[in-house]
Structures are given as structure tokens and as C-alpha cells.
Motif scaffolding. Structure first.
Motif, PDB file in Angstrom:
ATOM      1  N   ILE A  76    -122.320 -16.304  26.837  1.00 53.59           N
ATOM      2  CA  ILE A  76    -121.393 -16.183  25.700  1.00 53.59           C
ATOM      3  C   ILE A  76    -120.034 -16.762  26.060  1.00 53.59           C
ATOM      4  O   ILE A  76    -119.385 -17.424  25.236  1.00 53.59           O
ATOM      5  CB  ILE A  76    -121.278 -14.703  25.279  1.00 53.59           C
ATOM      6  N   ARG A  77    -119.580 -16.523  27.287  1.00 56.11           N
ATOM      7  CA  ARG A  77    -118.286 -17.086  27.719  1.00 56.11           C
ATOM      8  C   ARG A  77    -118.296 -18.609  27.591  1.00 56.11           C
ATOM      9  O   ARG A  77    -117.293 -19.211  27.196  1.00 56.11           O
ATOM     10  CB  ARG A  77    -117.994 -16.690  29.172  1.00 56.11           C
ATOM     11  N   ASN A  78    -119.408 -19.229  27.915  1.00 55.13           N
ATOM     12  CA  ASN A  78    -119.521 -20.681  27.808  1.00 55.13           C
ATOM     13  C   ASN A  78    -119.579 -21.121  26.339  1.00 55.13           C
ATOM     14  O   ASN A  78    -119.019 -22.151  25.966  1.00 55.13           O
ATOM     15  CB  ASN A  78    -120.760 -21.176  28.557  1.00 55.13           C
ATOM     16  N   GLU A  79    -120.252 -20.325  25.518  1.00 56.92           N
ATOM     17  CA  GLU A  79    -120.376 -20.668  24.100  1.00 56.92           C
ATOM     18  C   GLU A  79    -119.022 -20.674  23.398  1.00 56.92           C
ATOM     19  O   GLU A  79    -118.706 -21.581  22.626  1.00 56.92           O
ATOM     20  CB  GLU A  79    -121.320 -19.681  23.398  1.00 56.92           C
ATOM     21  N   ILE A  80    -118.208 -19.656  23.666  1.00 48.73           N
ATOM     22  CA  ILE A  80    -116.939 -19.551  22.924  1.00 48.73           C
ATOM     23  C   ILE A  80    -115.876 -20.513  23.455  1.00 48.73           C
ATOM     24  O   ILE A  80    -114.812 -20.652  22.836  1.00 48.73           O
ATOM     25  CB  ILE A  80    -116.408 -18.098  22.936  1.00 48.73           C
ATOM     26  N   LYS A  81    -116.154 -21.181  24.568  1.00 52.45           N
ATOM     27  CA  LYS A  81    -115.221 -22.194  25.076  1.00 52.45           C
ATOM     28  C   LYS A  81    -115.402 -23.533  24.379  1.00 52.45           C
ATOM     29  O   LYS A  81    -114.547 -24.417  24.485  1.00 52.45           O
ATOM     30  CB  LYS A  81    -115.423 -22.386  26.591  1.00 52.45           C
ATOM     31  N   TRP A  84    -111.781  -9.358  25.825  1.00 49.02           N
ATOM     32  CA  TRP A  84    -111.471 -10.667  26.420  1.00 49.02           C
ATOM     33  C   TRP A  84    -111.741 -11.813  25.451  1.00 49.02           C
ATOM     34  O   TRP A  84    -111.271 -12.928  25.658  1.00 49.02           O
ATOM     35  CB  TRP A  84    -112.280 -10.866  27.712  1.00 49.02           C
ATOM     36  N   ALA A  85    -112.469 -11.539  24.373  1.00 50.00           N
ATOM     37  CA  ALA A  85    -112.783 -12.581  23.385  1.00 50.00           C
ATOM     38  C   ALA A  85    -111.970 -12.422  22.099  1.00 50.00           C
ATOM     39  O   ALA A  85    -112.326 -12.977  21.065  1.00 50.00           O
ATOM     40  CB  ALA A  85    -114.270 -12.545  23.057  1.00 50.00           C
ATOM     41  N   ASN A  86    -110.853 -11.683  22.175  1.00 51.78           N
ATOM     42  CA  ASN A  86    -110.059 -11.426  20.962  1.00 51.78           C
ATOM     43  C   ASN A  86    -109.549 -12.709  20.305  1.00 51.78           C
ATOM     44  O   ASN A  86    -109.523 -12.822  19.075  1.00 51.78           O
ATOM     45  CB  ASN A  86    -108.872 -10.518  21.293  1.00 51.78           C
ATOM     46  N   PHE A  87    -109.137 -13.663  21.114  1.00 48.10           N
ATOM     47  CA  PHE A  87    -108.613 -14.900  20.529  1.00 48.10           C
ATOM     48  C   PHE A  87    -109.716 -15.640  19.779  1.00 48.10           C
ATOM     49  O   PHE A  87    -109.480 -16.171  18.687  1.00 48.10           O
ATOM     50  CB  PHE A  87    -108.020 -15.802  21.618  1.00 48.10           C
ATOM     51  N   LYS A 114    -119.331 -20.418  18.531  1.00 42.84           N
ATOM     52  CA  LYS A 114    -118.353 -19.322  18.663  1.00 42.84           C
ATOM     53  C   LYS A 114    -118.793 -18.109  17.853  1.00 42.84           C
ATOM     54  O   LYS A 114    -118.728 -16.967  18.313  1.00 42.84           O
ATOM     55  CB  LYS A 114    -116.973 -19.782  18.195  1.00 42.84           C
ATOM     56  N   MET A 115    -119.240 -18.362  16.613  1.00 43.73           N
ATOM     57  CA  MET A 115    -119.653 -17.265  15.747  1.00 43.73           C
ATOM     58  C   MET A 115    -120.837 -16.520  16.334  1.00 43.73           C
ATOM     59  O   MET A 115    -120.865 -15.284  16.371  1.00 43.73           O
ATOM     60  CB  MET A 115    -119.990 -17.813  14.356  1.00 43.73           C
ATOM     61  N   HIS A 116    -121.847 -17.275  16.822  1.00 43.73           N
ATOM     62  CA  HIS A 116    -123.021 -16.622  17.408  1.00 43.73           C
ATOM     63  C   HIS A 116    -122.645 -15.853  18.676  1.00 43.73           C
ATOM     64  O   HIS A 116    -123.203 -14.773  18.949  1.00 43.73           O
ATOM     65  CB  HIS A 116    -124.102 -17.659  17.709  1.00 43.73           C
ATOM     66  N   GLY A 117    -121.693 -16.378  19.426  1.00 44.81           N
ATOM     67  CA  GLY A 117    -121.232 -15.663  20.610  1.00 44.81           C
ATOM     68  C   GLY A 117    -120.558 -14.351  20.237  1.00 44.81           C
ATOM     69  O   GLY A 117    -120.797 -13.310  20.861  1.00 44.81           O
TER      70      GLY A 117
END
Length: 264
Positions: free
Chosen positions: A31-36, A62-65, A43-46
Motif C-alpha cells: 500500500i505504501r508503494n501504491e499511494i506514492k 501515516w496516509a493522511n495526506f 491511491k484510492m484502492h490503497g
């Protein structure tokens, strides 16, 4: 393309019960890689996977942004996921909320009623003092929306705003009071509910509403609303003893005629 969607994640957790922590750790790294990426779909799926993992006790702050990024997406299905994540993980002390003020205002003022509804629902979960101050006038405008379900949500969200920013009560109260006569029963119920909660703190300010509430007591067939009106009169009577005598007849009629145990 992302490696696992939400269904894959749930299925994987169920099939890796003996090594669940390791499996989830690998999913979080994915997920960290997806949202980058710059791909909003990824991003949405992550984020939707993080929403599920948070319900299992894992931190997603940690994914608030990225959550705010998904909230600001032009595609409604993405935006809905963003607001869901924000409603679940944001709180009044979330630092990044200040970045979302203009985006939430844009959604509140959207011509798309579903975007306005989404913003109201989300705001009621994570509103803080700054958001309440900056967005109170936009919410007041929505109280007069031509769509009943937006009016209802705006009234209920305004209560959350008033808890954080009491200065908004003076301009907001006339609009809430006006909705006691709204043709939609759901909007009426929302108004009664909000006024009932406000009157618990300072009932003296709401004695002027007694004639309108008395009319509702005699004319409404909505048991839930009658319960709230009776509770509201219970708050007002210590401030205005003359109400006691006035209420004897309508309350007697309700006792004799209703089949609802909740009213008795």
C-alpha cells in the motif's frame, strides 16, 4: 496495476491465520508503494484497504495526506472513499485538516447534491474549531437547500459546528427555528433534535419556541418527534412554570390515544 484489491486482502487474511501479522505487513508495504504513485485509482484502492486494516487495529495516520488527495478527486467514487477514510481516521487534532478547508468548502457548495451530502457527513465526524469557524456560513446556506435530505444533514452538522464554535449560534438559530415548520418531516425532526440538545444547556433561550412546539405536540403523528418535543418541554418548564398547566390536556390525550410504549 496494484497487486491486491480489498477482496484479495480480506481473502488473504482469512487464509493466512497462522501468519497473519507477516501477511498484513507485506500488504501495508504494498500500500505504501501504491499511494506514492500518481495514479489516483491506485491511491484510492490503497486507502480503502487501509480503512479495512484500521478496523482491525492498524494505524493509518501515516496516509493522511493521501486521504486528503483522494477526498479531492473529481471522480465521486474516489471522493467517497476519501471521505470514508477521513471520517474513520481523522479527529479534531489532525494537523492536515487545515489543508482541507477549501476542498471541503468546494464540496459543500457543489451543484452535485451527493458531493454536498458527502462533505456534510464527513465534516460531522472530524470538525474542529477552525473548520467550524471557516465553514459555518456555508453550512447555514445549505440549511435552506431545496433538497430535503441536504437540509436535514446541514441542520445536524450545524449542531456539531456549534459545539466547536458557539459564536455561530446567533446567525444559525433563526434558520434552524424556521425549519420547525418545514414541509419535510425529516427536516422537522432534525430541527427538534438539535434544539432539544441546545436547550439542555440553556433552556431559557428557547422559551419563545413554546407556541411552535405546542402546535407540533397537537398535530404531529411522528412518535419519535413527539418524544423529542416532550423532552424539550421538560427542559423548558422549570424556566416557565405556566407551561405545566398548558401541557396537561395534550399530554393526557397522548396517554389515552397512543399505542406507542415509548411515548408512555
Amino acid at each position: 496495476m496494484f497487486e491486491k484489491n480489498l477482496h484479495d486482502l480480506v481473502r488473504g487474511i482469512r487464509t493466512n491465520k497462522n501468519n497473519e501479522s507477516k501477511f498484513i505487513a507485506s500488504c501495508i508495504e504494498e500500500i505504501r508503494n501504491e499511494i506514492k504513485t500518481d495514479n489516483m485509482s491506485l491511491k484510492m484502492h490503497g486507502i480503502i484497504k487501509l480503512v479495512y486494516l484500521q478496523m482491525l487495529g492498524y494505524d493509518m495516520s501515516w496516509a493522511n495526506f493521501t486521504t486528503i488527495e483522494v477526498m479531492s478527486a473529481s471522480k465521486f467514487t474516489y471522493k467517497r472513499v476519501g471521505y470514508l477514510a477521513a471520517s474513520q481516521s481523522f479527529h479534531e487534532n489532525t494537523d492536515l485538516l487545515m489543508l482541507a478547508t477549501n476542498m471541503i468548502r468546494k464540496d459543500l457548495c457543489s451543484v452535485n447534491q451527493y458531493e454536498s451530502s458527502l462533505a456534510l457527513s464527513g465534516l460531522s465526524c472530524f470538525v474542529n474549531q477552525e473548520l467550524a469557524r471557516d465553514l459555518s456560513s456555508d453550512i447555514m446556506t445549505l440549511i435552506s437547500s431545496r433538497r430535503p435530505f441536504i437540509r436535514k444533514k446541514a441542520i445536524l452538522t450545524m449542531y456539531k459546528v456549534l459545539l466547536k464554535f458557539p459564536d455561530a449560534l446567533r446567525p444559525a438559530f433563526p434558520r434552524i427555528k424556521e425549519k420547525l415548520d418545514d414541509p419535510d418531516p425529516g427536516v422537522q425532526c432534525a430541527s427538534v433534535n438539535v434544539i432539544c440538545e441546545l436547550a439542555r444547556k440553556n433552556p431559557k433561550n428557547y422559551i419563545s419556541l413554546a407556541p411552535v412546539l405546542f402546535k407540533m405536540l397537537n398535530s404531529s403523528s411522528n412518535n419519535w418527534m413527539l418524544i423529542k418535543v416532550i423532552k424539550l418541554f421538560g427542559s423548558l418548564m422549570p424556566e416557565e412554570p405556566r407551561l405545566c398547566k398548558k401541557l396537561v390536556e395534550p399530554l393526557t390525550q397522548i396517554i389515552h390515544n397512543t399505542n406507542a410504549m415509548s411515548l408512555l
